[in-house]
Design an enzyme around this catalytic site. Structure first.
Site, short mmCIF file in Angstrom:
data_model
loop_
_atom_site.label_atom_id
_atom_site.label_comp_id
_atom_site.label_asym_id
_atom_site.label_seq_id
_atom_site.Cartn_x
_atom_site.Cartn_y
_atom_site.Cartn_z
N ASP A 91 65.04 42.75 46.58
CA ASP A 91 66.45 43.06 46.35
C ASP A 91 67.38 41.91 46.73
O ASP A 91 66.99 41.00 47.46
CB ASP A 91 66.86 44.27 47.20
N ASP A 92 68.60 42.04 46.25
CA ASP A 92 69.75 41.21 46.66
C ASP A 92 69.74 39.77 46.14
O ASP A 92 70.66 39.02 46.40
CB ASP A 92 69.91 41.15 48.20
N HIS A 95 70.63 45.75 40.73
CA HIS A 95 70.97 46.23 42.08
C HIS A 95 72.51 46.29 42.16
O HIS A 95 73.07 46.13 43.23
CB HIS A 95 70.37 45.26 43.11
N HIS A 142 77.00 45.00 45.08
CA HIS A 142 76.36 45.66 46.21
C HIS A 142 77.29 46.59 46.96
O HIS A 142 77.36 46.60 48.20
CB HIS A 142 75.77 44.62 47.17
N HIS A 168 63.52 41.51 50.61
CA HIS A 168 64.69 40.81 50.06
C HIS A 168 64.36 39.35 49.85
O HIS A 168 64.01 38.65 50.82
CB HIS A 168 65.88 40.95 51.02
NI NI Z 1 70.51 45.64 48.78
#
Ligand code: NI
Length: 452
Positions: free
Chosen positions: A261-262, A312, A316, A403
């Site tokens: 993620d991210d 995602h 965020h 991540h």
């Molecule tokens: Ni996240």
């Protein structure tokens, strides 16, 4: 203009009705229209005006005549009912418009009637006729499947809310744009895109009038059946065909889906990609739209090499705290950024913090992927700890959350793969895992794992 009419007066008035019928030959593009009729009736009590074309096709013509007869009779009955009451002059205005799009003839019939009260009544009726199959069709007919139609509905919802000059009630708009045929009775394929008309009261108050949106083809071409696609305004068409692999070798293996993620992050994501082959691994990236633009090459590479790209969101944000418009914007902007980079709109969504209400899911209309192994890599930033946590909680069908913006997370994940490969695990993307498990992803479920 007010008057009092008694029964005698009415009979007299009717016998004096003036009926004008003008029929003129009218050449229009397409073979469906021949000429146009204009009917005018004017009495002391009402004015009536009907404009409609003659159509060669009998099936369509019958429908038009039925509509006119029904609306007219309805109006005249209303006139009769209130003949003894003092009223302003009644009014009836019916028009029929015909358009062709590819093999489809669209008939749009609109009636305004005033028979007292605060405002006029309005009826919108549309017909769509496929000249190839000789059948009447509805909007779903133009779309690939039920899922595509649902997607259209969330796009339409967003386009209504985005209209600048109005303040909308989100619930009202939601109800009026839900994916039912009834909500999409009036549409028109135009050069600029698919125009959808919502008659007064469907998505906003009567006073707001009809609401019209035009969705450009680049938004919906993927959803439409091929023969109904329009010309997209996009100049650059990216066509990346990602690597695929034979999944049969994983049939009897324990499976793990690593999800990152991210990101993307130029250094760490590429480092990860450089090392995946060692473990015959493909993974899933849930990228932030806001980071995609500056890392286009990285995300392209990840996709090209057969990894999954999911969204995602753009910034965020906690989706549960956003208005519908803001939520849709977070999703749409991110999907657009990803599409611009890899040429494909993502279908997988990982909402930030795993937060998404049932209503949010309906709006998103994507496959929601959560996780069930969380090494809290962002907190400890320690590759050994990350690796050990993953190894300790690994099981068949697990979805691991890490991540790829942290070096320690990427290194930890690779260390875990090293060990888990020895334990007989295979590392697959979410799409691959679903395929191997015979799961067709739907938009209502949140997927935490995919156990056998
Ligand atoms: Ni996240």
């Amino acid at each position: 203009m007010k008057r009092r009419l008694n029964r005698k007066g009415k009979v007299l008035v009717l016998s004096l009705s003036l009926v004008v019928l003008i029929s003129s030959v009218f050449i229009v593009k397409g073979l469906t229209k021949k000429d146009e009729n204009h009917i005018l009736e004017s009495t002391d009590t009402y004015d009536l005006k009907i404009d409609y074309p003659n159509i060669e096709n009998k099936k369509i013509m019958n429908k038009i005549n039925e509509y006119i007869d029904y609306q007219k009779e309805n109006f005249l009955n209303n006139v009769k009912e209130v003949e003894d009451i003092e009223q302003p002059k009644y009014d009836f205005n019916l028009s029929v418009n015909v358009n062709d799009y590819k093999d489809i003839t669209h008939v749009y019939m609109l009636t305004f009637a005033y028979t007292g009260g605060a405002h006029y009544t309005r009826d919108d009726t549309s017909l769509y006729y496929d000249n190839k199959t000789k059948e009447f069709v509805d909007l779903k007919y133009f779309f690939k499947d039920e899922e595509s139609f649902k997607k259209l509905s969330s796009i339409a919802y967003y386009y209504v809310l985005k209209l600048e000059d109005k303040k909308f009630d989100e619930l009202w708009v939601k109800k009026g744009t839900d994916p039912t045929i009834d909500n999409y009775r009036h549409f028109n394929f135009k050069d600029e895109g698919l125009e959808i008309l919502f008659p007064p009261y469907q998505v906003a108050s009567w006073a707001d009038g009809e609401i019209k949106i035009t969705i450009p083809y680049e938004e919906i071409n993927d959803l439409l059946k091929e023969e109904y696609r329009g010309i997209s305004k996009e100049t650059e068409v990216i066509n990346i065909i990602p690597e695929t692999r034979d999944l049969s070798k994983f049939q009897d293996k324990k499976l793990i889906a690593f999800t990152f993620d991210d990101g993307p992050s130029e250094t760490n994501t590429n480092y990860l990609l450089d090392n995946l082959d060692k473990y015959d691994a493909k993974v899933t990236f849930f990228v932030l739209g806001s980071r995609v633009e500056n890392n286009k090459e990285t995300i392209k590479r990840a996709y090209l090499e057969g990894n999954d790209i999911g969204s995602h969101t753009y910034n965020h944000r906690n989706l549960n705290l956003l208005s519908d418009t803001a939520l849709m914007e977070e999703l749409k902007k991110s999907n657009d950024a990803i599409k611009e980079a890899i040429g494909k709109t993502p279908t997988l969504l990982r909402p930030p913090y795993g937060n998404l209400t049932y209503h949010g899911k309906e709006l998103a209309n994507m496959n929601i992927v959560l996780w069930n192994v969380d090494p809290l890599d962002w907190k400890y930033k320690d590759k050994n700890r990350v690796a050990n946590e993953i190894i300790e909680h690994a099981h068949d069908g697990a979805i691991v959350l890490v991540h790829d913006i942290y070096k320690s997370s990427v290194e930890g994940a690779l260390l875990a793969m090293e060990e888990l490969q020895k334990q007989g695990y295979a590392f697959v993307t979410i799409t691959e895992m679903a395929k191997l498990r015979g799961i067709t992803l739907d938009t209502e479920t949140s997927y935490f794992s995919m156990k056998k």
